[in-house]
Design an enzyme around this catalytic site. Structure first.
Site, mmCIF file in Angstrom:
data_model
loop_
_atom_site.group_PDB
_atom_site.id
_atom_site.type_symbol
_atom_site.label_atom_id
_atom_site.label_comp_id
_atom_site.label_asym_id
_atom_site.label_seq_id
_atom_site.Cartn_x
_atom_site.Cartn_y
_atom_site.Cartn_z
ATOM 1 N N PHE A 11 0.818 -1.204 0.000
ATOM 2 C CA PHE A 11 0.000 0.000 0.000
ATOM 3 C C PHE A 11 0.856 1.259 0.000
ATOM 4 C CE2 PHE A 11 -3.136 -2.948 1.777
ATOM 5 C CZ PHE A 11 -4.316 -2.538 1.146
ATOM 6 N N ASP A 12 0.533 2.166 -0.908
ATOM 7 C CA ASP A 12 0.976 3.539 -0.755
ATOM 8 C C ASP A 12 0.288 4.079 0.502
ATOM 9 O OD1 ASP A 12 1.903 6.213 -1.498
ATOM 10 O OD2 ASP A 12 -0.170 6.578 -2.123
ATOM 11 N N VAL A 13 0.779 5.172 1.053
ATOM 12 C CA VAL A 13 0.185 5.726 2.277
ATOM 13 C C VAL A 13 -0.588 7.016 1.990
ATOM 14 C CG1 VAL A 13 0.654 6.655 4.576
ATOM 15 C CG2 VAL A 13 1.859 4.612 3.791
#
Length: 218
Positions: A11-13
């Protein structure tokens, strides 16, 4: 019995798990003002996601000045900006569903690991992740592709079916560079026009749709 599509998800944040733009934009404005630049004429939203050095490099060509801006930004962000985050609606239930199904969860963010880790703890998300992957403070791991490769090199991910999830073109490009499929979330800071050229396997409108796809729920 749930038959998941993927063994692990990166996941990107910013713009994917956390609505962080208020703190980032405020810190950007502060940094440019400290450098004598009026931020009013700059589209700061372009810098939601990309590495700092690349963003500041659009305004200054010499490395020393860019590094000075990075230091100013990070000092200010640690004091103020990092506390202006909110978790997007649906993120916690999504992560809980994925963990319960046995999916391994990782982050792959352009934020330095030392910066993103306390944010995830503060927002109550850190415990969901098997590993928090982020950039280095120096240039050694400074792009989304480099961060993803670092995470993908972990022993438990060798031979695994891995998915990247993000909201900007850097996320999609990183996935393409690493040879993994990507989902683009449409509730973040990117746009369909930005991510469409990378042919994501899904443009998720919300977290439930994303989780359903990962878990192979029709």
């Amino acid at each position: 019995m749930i038959v998941v599509r993927y063994d692990a998800v990166l996941f990107d944040v910013d713009g994917t798990l956390i609505h962080s733009s208020p703190g980032i934009l405020a810190t950007m404005e502060y940094t440019f003002r400290q450098m004598g630049i009026d931020p009013a004429g700059i589209d700061l939203t372009r810098y939601l996601g990309p590495p700092l050095r690349r963003s500041f490099g659009e305004h200054f060509s010499d490395e020393a000045t860019v590094e000075k801006m990075v230091r100013i930004y990070r000092d200010r962000y640690e004091q103020d900006g990092c506390h202006r985050c909110q978790v997007f609606d649906g993120v916690r239930p999504m992560l809980e569903r994925l963990k319960a199904a046995g999916v391994r969860l990782y982050t792959a963010t352009s934020k330095p690991t030392v910066v993103v880790t306390p944010i995830l703890h503060e927002q109550g998300l850190a415990g969901y992740f098997d590993f928090i992957g982020g950039a280095s403070e120096d240039k050694s791991v400074d792009t989304k592709t480099a961060v993803m490769r670092m995470v993908l090199d972990r022993p438990e991910l060798q031979g695994a079916r891995v998915l990247m999830v993000g909201d900007r073109k850097d996320d999609m490009q990183g996935a393409a560079d690493c040879g993994v499929p990507a989902v683009a979330v449409m509730y973040g800071y990117g746009s369909e026009q930005e991510v469409a050229p990378f042919a994501p396997v899904l443009m998720a409108q919300n977290c439930q749709q994303l989780a359903d796809y990962i878990l192979n729920v029709e």
